[in-house]
Design an enzyme around this catalytic site. Structure first.
Site, PDB file in Angstrom:
ATOM      1  N   THR A 157       0.820  -1.201   0.000  1.00  0.00           N
ATOM      2  CA  THR A 157       0.000   0.000   0.000  1.00  0.00           C
ATOM      3  C   THR A 157       0.863   1.263   0.000  1.00  0.00           C
ATOM      4  O   THR A 157       2.003   1.235   0.468  1.00  0.00           O
ATOM      5  CB  THR A 157      -0.894  -0.010   1.264  1.00  0.00           C
ATOM      6  OG1 THR A 157      -1.443   1.294   1.465  1.00  0.00           O
ATOM      7  CG2 THR A 157      -0.093  -0.346   2.522  1.00  0.00           C
ATOM      8  N   ASP A 158       0.277   2.357  -0.478  1.00  0.00           N
ATOM      9  CA  ASP A 158       0.988   3.652  -0.417  1.00  0.00           C
ATOM     10  C   ASP A 158       1.051   4.175   1.026  1.00  0.00           C
ATOM     11  O   ASP A 158       1.798   5.109   1.318  1.00  0.00           O
ATOM     12  CB  ASP A 158       0.322   4.693  -1.332  1.00  0.00           C
ATOM     13  CG  ASP A 158      -1.133   4.991  -0.986  1.00  0.00           C
ATOM     14  OD1 ASP A 158      -1.697   4.337  -0.084  1.00  0.00           O
ATOM     15  OD2 ASP A 158      -1.714   5.896  -1.628  1.00  0.00           O
ATOM     16  N   GLU A 159       0.274   3.557   1.934  1.00  0.00           N
ATOM     17  CA  GLU A 159       0.220   4.079   3.308  1.00  0.00           C
ATOM     18  C   GLU A 159       1.554   3.892   4.035  1.00  0.00           C
ATOM     19  O   GLU A 159       1.789   4.527   5.064  1.00  0.00           O
ATOM     20  CB  GLU A 159      -0.953   3.442   4.073  1.00  0.00           C
ATOM     21  CG  GLU A 159      -2.266   3.697   3.348  1.00  0.00           C
ATOM     22  CD  GLU A 159      -3.521   3.305   4.111  1.00  0.00           C
ATOM     23  OE1 GLU A 159      -3.490   3.259   5.349  1.00  0.00           O
ATOM     24  OE2 GLU A 159      -4.542   3.053   3.441  1.00  0.00           O
ATOM     25  N   TYR A 199      -1.768  -0.645  10.857  1.00  0.00           N
ATOM     26  CA  TYR A 199      -1.896  -1.287   9.533  1.00  0.00           C
ATOM     27  C   TYR A 199      -0.692  -0.954   8.660  1.00  0.00           C
ATOM     28  O   TYR A 199      -0.012  -1.847   8.141  1.00  0.00           O
ATOM     29  CB  TYR A 199      -3.192  -0.838   8.842  1.00  0.00           C
ATOM     30  CG  TYR A 199      -3.226  -1.162   7.358  1.00  0.00           C
ATOM     31  CD1 TYR A 199      -3.234  -2.487   6.917  1.00  0.00           C
ATOM     32  CD2 TYR A 199      -3.229  -0.149   6.392  1.00  0.00           C
ATOM     33  CE1 TYR A 199      -3.251  -2.791   5.557  1.00  0.00           C
ATOM     34  CE2 TYR A 199      -3.245  -0.444   5.031  1.00  0.00           C
ATOM     35  CZ  TYR A 199      -3.254  -1.764   4.622  1.00  0.00           C
ATOM     36  OH  TYR A 199      -3.267  -2.074   3.275  1.00  0.00           O
TER      37      TYR A 199
HETATM   38  P1  NAD Z   1      -9.348  -7.748   1.989  1.00  0.00           P
HETATM   39  O1  NAD Z   1      -9.388  -7.484   3.446  1.00  0.00           O
HETATM   40  O2  NAD Z   1     -10.582  -7.507   1.166  1.00  0.00           O
HETATM   41  O3  NAD Z   1      -8.949  -9.281   1.730  1.00  0.00           O
HETATM   42  C1  NAD Z   1      -7.919  -9.905   2.440  1.00  0.00           C
HETATM   43  C2  NAD Z   1      -7.980 -11.399   2.109  1.00  0.00           C
HETATM   44  O4  NAD Z   1      -6.901 -12.042   2.834  1.00  0.00           O
HETATM   45  C3  NAD Z   1      -9.268 -12.074   2.574  1.00  0.00           C
HETATM   46  O5  NAD Z   1      -9.734 -12.957   1.589  1.00  0.00           O
HETATM   47  C4  NAD Z   1      -8.857 -12.843   3.825  1.00  0.00           C
HETATM   48  O6  NAD Z   1      -9.635 -14.006   4.056  1.00  0.00           O
HETATM   49  C5  NAD Z   1      -7.404 -13.193   3.481  1.00  0.00           C
HETATM   50  N1  NAD Z   1      -6.606 -13.435   4.678  1.00  0.00           N
HETATM   51  C6  NAD Z   1      -6.503 -12.652   5.777  1.00  0.00           C
HETATM   52  N2  NAD Z   1      -5.689 -13.225   6.682  1.00  0.00           N
HETATM   53  C7  NAD Z   1      -5.246 -14.389   6.127  1.00  0.00           C
HETATM   54  C8  NAD Z   1      -4.371 -15.411   6.567  1.00  0.00           C
HETATM   55  N3  NAD Z   1      -3.792 -15.376   7.776  1.00  0.00           N
HETATM   56  N4  NAD Z   1      -4.120 -16.459   5.744  1.00  0.00           N
HETATM   57  C9  NAD Z   1      -4.705 -16.523   4.501  1.00  0.00           C
HETATM   58  N5  NAD Z   1      -5.564 -15.580   4.056  1.00  0.00           N
HETATM   59  C10 NAD Z   1      -5.826 -14.526   4.849  1.00  0.00           C
HETATM   60  O7  NAD Z   1      -8.111  -6.934   1.433  1.00  0.00           O
HETATM   61  P2  NAD Z   1      -7.949  -6.139   0.060  1.00  0.00           P
HETATM   62  O8  NAD Z   1      -8.523  -4.787   0.225  1.00  0.00           O
HETATM   63  O9  NAD Z   1      -8.380  -7.001  -1.052  1.00  0.00           O
HETATM   64  O10 NAD Z   1      -6.367  -5.972   0.038  1.00  0.00           O
HETATM   65  C11 NAD Z   1      -5.545  -6.995  -0.539  1.00  0.00           C
HETATM   66  C12 NAD Z   1      -4.090  -6.580  -0.417  1.00  0.00           C
HETATM   67  O11 NAD Z   1      -3.877  -5.351  -1.105  1.00  0.00           O
HETATM   68  C13 NAD Z   1      -3.636  -6.349   1.023  1.00  0.00           C
HETATM   69  O12 NAD Z   1      -2.323  -6.845   1.139  1.00  0.00           O
HETATM   70  C14 NAD Z   1      -3.659  -4.834   1.177  1.00  0.00           C
HETATM   71  O13 NAD Z   1      -2.709  -4.419   2.117  1.00  0.00           O
HETATM   72  C15 NAD Z   1      -3.293  -4.402  -0.226  1.00  0.00           C
HETATM   73  N6  NAD Z   1      -3.818  -3.083  -0.622  1.00  0.00           N
HETATM   74  C16 NAD Z   1      -5.146  -2.795  -0.489  1.00  0.00           C
HETATM   75  C17 NAD Z   1      -5.625  -1.564  -0.925  1.00  0.00           C
HETATM   76  C18 NAD Z   1      -7.092  -1.222  -0.842  1.00  0.00           C
HETATM   77  O14 NAD Z   1      -7.477  -0.097  -1.183  1.00  0.00           O
HETATM   78  N7  NAD Z   1      -7.966  -2.137  -0.437  1.00  0.00           N
HETATM   79  C19 NAD Z   1      -4.749  -0.628  -1.485  1.00  0.00           C
HETATM   80  C20 NAD Z   1      -3.393  -0.972  -1.605  1.00  0.00           C
HETATM   81  C21 NAD Z   1      -2.941  -2.207  -1.181  1.00  0.00           C
HETATM   82  P1  TYD Z   2     -10.802   3.692   4.300  1.00  0.00           P
HETATM   83  O1  TYD Z   2     -11.744   3.265   3.225  1.00  0.00           O
HETATM   84  O2  TYD Z   2     -10.898   3.032   5.640  1.00  0.00           O
HETATM   85  O3  TYD Z   2      -9.331   3.554   3.691  1.00  0.00           O
HETATM   86  P2  TYD Z   2      -7.904   4.077   4.296  1.00  0.00           P
HETATM   87  O4  TYD Z   2      -8.082   4.487   5.696  1.00  0.00           O
HETATM   88  O5  TYD Z   2      -7.051   2.861   4.161  1.00  0.00           O
HETATM   89  O6  TYD Z   2      -7.477   5.192   3.403  1.00  0.00           O
HETATM   90  O7  TYD Z   2     -10.976   5.248   4.546  1.00  0.00           O
HETATM   91  C1  TYD Z   2     -10.807   6.175   3.488  1.00  0.00           C
HETATM   92  C2  TYD Z   2     -10.936   7.573   4.082  1.00  0.00           C
HETATM   93  O8  TYD Z   2     -12.278   7.762   4.555  1.00  0.00           O
HETATM   94  C3  TYD Z   2     -10.040   7.801   5.271  1.00  0.00           C
HETATM   95  O9  TYD Z   2      -9.578   9.159   5.235  1.00  0.00           O
HETATM   96  C4  TYD Z   2     -10.968   7.611   6.468  1.00  0.00           C
HETATM   97  C5  TYD Z   2     -12.320   8.073   5.941  1.00  0.00           C
HETATM   98  N1  TYD Z   2     -13.502   7.401   6.498  1.00  0.00           N
HETATM   99  C6  TYD Z   2     -14.576   8.149   6.984  1.00  0.00           C
HETATM  100  O10 TYD Z   2     -14.532   9.394   6.976  1.00  0.00           O
HETATM  101  N2  TYD Z   2     -15.664   7.502   7.467  1.00  0.00           N
HETATM  102  C7  TYD Z   2     -15.749   6.127   7.498  1.00  0.00           C
HETATM  103  O11 TYD Z   2     -16.770   5.572   7.975  1.00  0.00           O
HETATM  104  C8  TYD Z   2     -14.642   5.362   6.993  1.00  0.00           C
HETATM  105  C9  TYD Z   2     -14.678   3.859   7.007  1.00  0.00           C
HETATM  106  C10 TYD Z   2     -13.547   6.050   6.491  1.00  0.00           C
END
Ligand code: NAD
Ligand code: TYD
Length: 353
Positions: free
Chosen positions: A134-136, A159
């Site tokens: 992630t960019d975070e 996280y």
């Molecule tokens: P998500 O929470 O929707 O899915 C996570 C998946 O991992 C689930 O299917 C869960 O069952 C599985 N999982 C969790 N713990 C596990 C374990 N111990 N063993 C096996 N499987 C396990 O997450 P997402 O939003 O799809 O994110 C996927 C990846 O991309 C993550 O690594 C996250 O850090 C990264 N990412 C997400 C975002 C975003 O905006 N969602 C952005 C950048 C990077």
């Molecule tokens: P989120 O979807 O949790 O992603 P991330 O924190 O990883 O960027 O949140 C996106 C933005 O929205 C973040 O600035 C937090 C804000 N937010 C709210 O204002 N209300 C909410 O209920 C949630 C879940 C997030």
């Protein structure tokens, strides 16, 4: 002997982004065998993959990446050519409440997988461990500037600190043992199958049900939103063409203040639900800010676009409309993932096989 050209393990394939990556790979590469490795936590949902489940080159393996025995068993069962690692705990608010769960899955789990690759891959030629991050990890920006691949890490939530730790482990295995790795850091994704605890699906769902829309603080925090299928396409390109030992930033050049994004969603939903203009916006409720809330994320994806030719495909308004339509048409899915009923159902189906 397998007739497949490659066997690829995709961890976290039952989650939001993972399910889009699996769908892309299984359909685009019928000559690859795709093994989805997922523990099915609250965020993992095999219903996300019911369209690919019948395809012959798709296999699901229920396993926890933190469990060394389970992971070793999978590495002895399949001759993995590559691992695309998405499994993680992914929600910042949950990491504030329960940081150890994040340290366990994101740090230990990544370590277990890296170790399994190091131990089982006798020769590293033609192998790849691709870590999705992630960019975070870069921390928080002020009003201006962008994260590049050389921005120093400065994670600020449990996280992002756990993801930063996993990124460092991946690079350490590359430098110390020569493990072939590639790493990408992406901005916030949106699209279908997004668990309704994250901002966009939560707001859509609350608008549908006339519930308050909780905006943290003043709603002035900025996120850079990317269509999830564009992320999956970037992962495909980086997996096949990315340089070993390199990292690539992925982002949409699409920055939105939370409050502006919520207002836009309200306007779209008023139209879709045939409600009076302005009625959804009345649900907006400012609530206590998230602890340590990062102000702004914004990605410079120039390396990925100049080196590997990737570009985002969708305009945000179009992507949001598609996302809203998907949630309106899939209210059963929302009910299943928020009640946990699906997990029991699908786990039962797999146990019967
Ligand atoms: P998500 O929470 O929707 O899915 C996570 C998946 O991992 C689930 O299917 C869960 O069952 C599985 N999982 C969790 N713990 C596990 C374990 N111990 N063993 C096996 N499987 C396990 O997450 P997402 O939003 O799809 O994110 C996927 C990846 O991309 C993550 O690594 C996250 O850090 C990264 N990412 C997400 C975002 C975003 O905006 N969602 C952005 C950048 C990077
Ligand atoms: P989120 O979807 O949790 O992603 P991330 O924190 O990883 O960027 O949140 C996106 C933005 O929205 C973040 O600035 C937090 C804000 N937010 C709210 O204002 N209300 C909410 O209920 C949630 C879940 C997030």
């Amino acid at each position: 002997m397998s007739t497949y050209h490659k066997t690829i393990g995709i961890t976290g394939g039952a989650g939001f982004i993972g399910s889009h990556v699996i769908r892309l790979f299984v359909n685009k590469y019928p000559h690859y065998r795709i093994v989805n490795i997922d523990a099915l936590t609250y965020a993992g949902n095999l219903e996300n993959l019911k369209d690919v489940d019948p395809l012959p080159n798709y296999i699901f393996e229920h396993a926890d990446i933190c469990n060394e025995e389970q992971v070793a068993h999978l590495f002895s069962k399949y001759p993995f050519d590559g691992i695309i690692h998405l499994a993680a705990e992914s929600h910042v608010d949950r990491s504030i409440m329960d940081p150890l769960a994040f340290i366990r899955t994101n740090v230990l789990g990544t370590g277990v997988l890296l170790n399994a690759c190091k131990k089982s891959w006798k020769a590293f030629a033609n192998k790849l461990f691709y870590h999705i991050s992630t960019d975070e990890v870069y921390g928080s920006l002020g009003e201006t500037g962008f994260f590049t691949e050389t921005t120093p890490y400065d994670p600020r939530s449990p996280y992002s600190a756990s993801k930063a730790s996993s990124d460092h482990l991946v690079m350490a295995y590359h430098h110390t043992y020569g493990l072939p790795v590639v790493l990408s850091n992406c901005s916030n994704n949106y699209g279908s199958h997004h668990f309704p605890e994250k901002l966009i699906p939560l707001m859509i769902n609350n608008i549908i049900h006339n519930k308050p829309l909780p905006v943290y603080g003043k709603g002035e925090n900025v996120r850079d939103w990317l269509w999830v299928e564009d992320h999956a396409r970037a992962i495909d390109i980086i997996f096949h063409k990315g340089r070993k030992g390199e990292k690539y930033n992925i982002g949409g050049h699409n920055e939105w203040k939370n409050i502006d994004l919520v207002m836009l969603l309200c306007a779209i939903m008023d139209k879709k639900l045939d409600r009076a203009k302005g009625s959804s916006a009345k649900l907006i409720t400012y609530v206590k800010d998230r602890a340590g809330h990062d102000l702004r994320y914004a990605i410079d994806a120039a390396k990925l676009s100049t080196e590997l030719g990737w570009q985002p495909s969708l305009q945000f308004e179009e992507g949001l409309e598609k996302t809203v339509d998907w949630y309106l048409q899939n209210q059963d899915w929302v009910l299943h993932v928020t009640t946990g009923a699906y997990q029991q159902y699908y786990t039962d189906q797999y146990q019967k096989r």
